[in-house]
Scaffold this motif. Sequence first.
Motif: not given
Length: 415
Positions: A335-336, A400
Amino acid sequence: MAPYASDDSTTAAEGREPGTRRRRAARYVVPVAVTGVAAATIGLVPALADAGDPDLPDITAQQLIEKIATSDVQRLSGTVKISTDLGLPDLGGLVDGMAGGLAGGMASGSPGQDDGGSAADPSARLTELVSGTHTLRVAADGPDRQKLSLLENAAEYSLIHDGEDVWGYDSASNEVYHATVPGSAGERTKERRQMPATPRELTEEALKAVDDTTSVTVDGTAQVAGRDAYKLLIKPRQEGSTIGAVSVAVDAKTGLPLKFTLTPAGGGAAVVDAGFTQVSFAKPPASTFDFTPPEGAKITEDGGTDRAPETGRKTEGDRAGERGGIEVIGEGWNTIAAFDTGGQGLPAATGGGGLGDLGDVGGFLGSFGDEVSGSFGSGTVFSTRLVNALVTEDGKVYAGTVTKEALVKAADARK
């Protein structure tokens, strides 16, 4: 988080018990669950003790996570050692000055505080745990009484929660911070858990990331602080994450996480290593949570979270609106978080720009990053051993626990 799911496999121990069968791992919800996360695939291999480690009954990862989730340790006292190594560059006084300025800016919105804030404010003091090695003394007596003391060379910082009162005391400066947290015991417990510092709180944060992109297994047994424990191993299944693995030593009797270790995908020393060196589950003396401000101490009263902001001071909601909010890209361990500062990337050496008027600091910080380019344009990636962030020339930020290449790919896709 959706309930954890398991298959119908049985352990070897179950097969050795004719006419009997251990119940299959139940579907349940971890108390710290995040709504909407998909069910995880949990390894069903039982724990096998290594030579010299305690010989404990077989347990599956599903059952061990359930043991953590249902652990109800209300009383304890002990010593925790926490080491954090993000691999940040040593910027010396520059970091201290910037941190002091930020702390002062945050504190100035609180009635009763001067522009310099309070040396006893926990929002600033507990951030010290993000680097170096620290020793903490912890104690708890139910949801309404907890104490955490950060031990230093010739001083001590203590944070005491007793009912609706929260006290912070810095012995070096003889400053006291006081706040109230009205509400139910559950609400007060949630309020005090803003900075994970113990293996239990760190484990709860790690379990939030467990989904079908995660491998979860039992990795043998160990002894921590003189207690027998199972080792839970959590690893990303995806490529591209900077996180290698999370290992949690779980007390075999109480289900309390006793040790938490996060290792990076790039190898080397742990990024975070927090564990009890001594622990007792006896009721701490009531005097542990007593606090009276010392004579002559400077006392800062916090105005509470419901206070109105000062005229002209931007709220976080205002700032989020200006930058267009945070967009989440990807899933699981890859996830970013992406957002637009509304500016021009890193500030120039003469000051200005989307990240604030930092003067020559902008160019200085740029020297610590790696220049990258793609269809999105160009930018700078700032790297630690765990978290990476890409700041583009047009003021967009991607961050992230992912590799530099993953950030560039996300920026290209979002262009």
